[in-house]
Design a protein around this motif. Structure first.
Motif, PDB file in Angstrom:
ATOM      1  N   GLY A  36      66.830 -24.795   6.666  1.00  0.00           N
ATOM      2  CA  GLY A  36      65.767 -24.819   5.697  1.00  0.00           C
ATOM      3  C   GLY A  36      65.046 -26.351   5.776  1.00  0.00           C
ATOM      4  N   CYS A  37      64.137 -26.465   4.896  1.00  0.00           N
ATOM      5  CA  CYS A  37      63.339 -27.873   4.978  1.00  0.00           C
ATOM      6  C   CYS A  37      64.088 -28.691   4.081  1.00  0.00           C
ATOM      7  CB  CYS A  37      61.979 -27.484   4.644  1.00  0.00           C
ATOM      8  SG  CYS A  37      61.002 -29.164   4.432  1.00  0.00           S
ATOM      9  N   ILE A  38      64.245 -30.090   4.874  1.00  0.00           N
ATOM     10  CA  ILE A  38      64.829 -31.112   4.152  1.00  0.00           C
ATOM     11  C   ILE A  38      63.843 -32.423   4.419  1.00  0.00           C
ATOM     12  CG2 ILE A  38      66.684 -32.652   3.731  1.00  0.00           C
ATOM     13  CD1 ILE A  38      68.691 -30.458   5.254  1.00  0.00           C
ATOM     14  N   THR A  86      66.427 -31.686  12.714  1.00  0.00           N
ATOM     15  CA  THR A  86      65.475 -32.155  13.706  1.00  0.00           C
ATOM     16  C   THR A  86      64.192 -32.377  13.016  1.00  0.00           C
ATOM     17  OG1 THR A  86      64.895 -30.035  13.967  1.00  0.00           O
ATOM     18  CG2 THR A  86      66.330 -30.720  15.637  1.00  0.00           C
ATOM     19  N   ILE A  87      63.637 -33.456  13.358  1.00  0.00           N
ATOM     20  CA  ILE A  87      62.322 -33.887  12.876  1.00  0.00           C
ATOM     21  C   ILE A  87      61.124 -32.950  13.137  1.00  0.00           C
ATOM     22  CG2 ILE A  87      60.377 -35.521  12.735  1.00  0.00           C
ATOM     23  CD1 ILE A  87      62.519 -37.710  13.227  1.00  0.00           C
ATOM     24  N   ALA A  88      60.599 -32.621  12.001  1.00  0.00           N
ATOM     25  CA  ALA A  88      59.438 -31.363  12.194  1.00  0.00           C
ATOM     26  C   ALA A  88      58.204 -31.854  11.357  1.00  0.00           C
ATOM     27  CB  ALA A  88      59.906 -30.225  11.259  1.00  0.00           C
ATOM     28  N   THR A  89      57.158 -31.257  11.365  1.00  0.00           N
ATOM     29  CA  THR A  89      55.959 -31.363  10.845  1.00  0.00           C
ATOM     30  C   THR A  89      56.023 -31.111   9.474  1.00  0.00           C
ATOM     31  OG1 THR A  89      54.854 -29.427  11.454  1.00  0.00           O
ATOM     32  CG2 THR A  89      54.469 -31.197  12.925  1.00  0.00           C
ATOM     33  N   LYS A  90      55.148 -31.498   8.689  1.00  0.00           N
ATOM     34  CA  LYS A  90      54.990 -31.002   7.015  1.00  0.00           C
ATOM     35  C   LYS A  90      54.729 -29.759   7.073  1.00  0.00           C
ATOM     36  CE  LYS A  90      52.448 -31.842   2.913  1.00  0.00           C
ATOM     37  NZ  LYS A  90      51.285 -32.479   2.264  1.00  0.00           N
ATOM     38  N   GLU A  91      53.906 -29.110   7.741  1.00  0.00           N
ATOM     39  CA  GLU A  91      53.594 -27.707   7.888  1.00  0.00           C
ATOM     40  C   GLU A  91      54.589 -26.911   8.338  1.00  0.00           C
ATOM     41  OE1 GLU A  91      50.145 -30.351   7.681  1.00  0.00           O
ATOM     42  OE2 GLU A  91      51.642 -30.259   9.513  1.00  0.00           O
ATOM     43  N   GLU A  92      55.279 -27.195   9.604  1.00  0.00           N
ATOM     44  CA  GLU A  92      56.580 -26.344   9.899  1.00  0.00           C
ATOM     45  C   GLU A  92      57.484 -26.328   8.684  1.00  0.00           C
ATOM     46  OE1 GLU A  92      57.368 -27.173  14.589  1.00  0.00           O
ATOM     47  OE2 GLU A  92      57.248 -29.079  13.485  1.00  0.00           O
ATOM     48  N   CYS A  93      57.810 -27.453   8.064  1.00  0.00           N
ATOM     49  CA  CYS A  93      58.866 -27.515   7.369  1.00  0.00           C
ATOM     50  C   CYS A  93      58.650 -26.583   6.016  1.00  0.00           C
ATOM     51  CB  CYS A  93      59.116 -29.029   6.889  1.00  0.00           C
ATOM     52  SG  CYS A  93      60.784 -29.532   6.430  1.00  0.00           S
ATOM     53  N   GLN A  94      57.256 -26.708   5.706  1.00  0.00           N
ATOM     54  CA  GLN A  94      57.212 -26.153   4.174  1.00  0.00           C
ATOM     55  C   GLN A  94      56.833 -24.519   4.511  1.00  0.00           C
ATOM     56  OE1 GLN A  94      53.298 -28.280   3.141  1.00  0.00           O
ATOM     57  NE2 GLN A  94      54.297 -29.438   1.613  1.00  0.00           N
ATOM     58  N   GLN A 118      59.618 -23.147   5.272  1.00  0.00           N
ATOM     59  CA  GLN A 118      60.882 -22.862   4.790  1.00  0.00           C
ATOM     60  C   GLN A 118      61.404 -23.648   3.490  1.00  0.00           C
ATOM     61  OE1 GLN A 118      63.996 -23.418   7.932  1.00  0.00           O
ATOM     62  NE2 GLN A 118      62.354 -23.109   9.620  1.00  0.00           N
ATOM     63  N   CYS A 119      60.565 -23.791   2.492  1.00  0.00           N
ATOM     64  CA  CYS A 119      60.780 -24.193   1.207  1.00  0.00           C
ATOM     65  C   CYS A 119      61.228 -23.149   0.602  1.00  0.00           C
ATOM     66  CB  CYS A 119      59.428 -24.743   0.564  1.00  0.00           C
ATOM     67  SG  CYS A 119      58.690 -26.362   1.244  1.00  0.00           S
ATOM     68  N   GLU A 126      65.682 -26.728  -7.773  1.00  0.00           N
ATOM     69  CA  GLU A 126      64.365 -26.938  -8.341  1.00  0.00           C
ATOM     70  C   GLU A 126      63.671 -28.244  -8.053  1.00  0.00           C
ATOM     71  OE1 GLU A 126      64.143 -26.068 -12.710  1.00  0.00           O
ATOM     72  OE2 GLU A 126      64.658 -24.121 -12.342  1.00  0.00           O
ATOM     73  N   LYS A 127      64.606 -29.169  -8.000  1.00  0.00           N
ATOM     74  CA  LYS A 127      64.038 -30.609  -7.482  1.00  0.00           C
ATOM     75  C   LYS A 127      64.001 -30.580  -6.130  1.00  0.00           C
ATOM     76  CE  LYS A 127      66.192 -35.526  -7.521  1.00  0.00           C
ATOM     77  NZ  LYS A 127      67.459 -36.035  -7.752  1.00  0.00           N
ATOM     78  N   GLN A 128      64.604 -29.906  -5.120  1.00  0.00           N
ATOM     79  CA  GLN A 128      64.635 -30.102  -3.794  1.00  0.00           C
ATOM     80  C   GLN A 128      63.272 -29.090  -3.398  1.00  0.00           C
ATOM     81  OE1 GLN A 128      68.204 -28.941  -2.041  1.00  0.00           O
ATOM     82  NE2 GLN A 128      69.255 -30.655  -2.519  1.00  0.00           N
ATOM     83  N   ALA A 129      63.174 -27.981  -4.254  1.00  0.00           N
ATOM     84  CA  ALA A 129      61.837 -27.093  -4.006  1.00  0.00           C
ATOM     85  C   ALA A 129      60.756 -27.867  -4.257  1.00  0.00           C
ATOM     86  CB  ALA A 129      62.004 -25.790  -4.964  1.00  0.00           C
TER      87      ALA A 129
END
Length: 112
Positions: free
Chosen positions: A39-41, A61-69, A71-72, A99-102
């Protein structure tokens, strides 16, 4: 000459990973790092990312904001276990940690 430069570059990258901050304190500066790994962290800065990776197997692994989002979390359990955090001096309260993490995943707001 090029091969020596390449070897030095690889050695430097290897040593920078080994010297990650695994036990010290991280600064509160906000320079958001988006990471993938189940998931996105979202981390407040690279120090917090490195600290988390000290005990993660496999590593995040580091990802871009767009890649990560992509998987929110879309849905969180309806279990009321309030949690809170401070962002830019304002206290925010959430129904539960999911909810906080989302929220963090969608906005990039990292809480102290």
């Amino acid at each position: 000459m090029k091969s020596i430069l390449l070897i030095c570059l690889l050695l430097g990258l290897t040593l920078s990973h080994v010297s990650a901050n695994c036990s010290g304190d991280c600064p509160d500066t906000e320079d958001v790092v988006w990471a993938l790994g189940g998931g996105c962290i979202v981390f407040r800065n690279k120090c917090y990312f490195d600290k988390e990776n000290c005990h993660r197997k496999p590593a995040l692994t580091i990802a871009t904001k767009e890649e990560c989002q992509t998987q929110c979390a879309d849905i969180c359990p309806a279990i009321y276990q309030p949690t809170s955090g401070s962002y830019k001096g304002q206290l925010r309260t959430f129904g539960n940690e999911c909810e906080k993490q989302a929220h963090t995943c969608r906005t990039g707001e990292t809480f102290l």
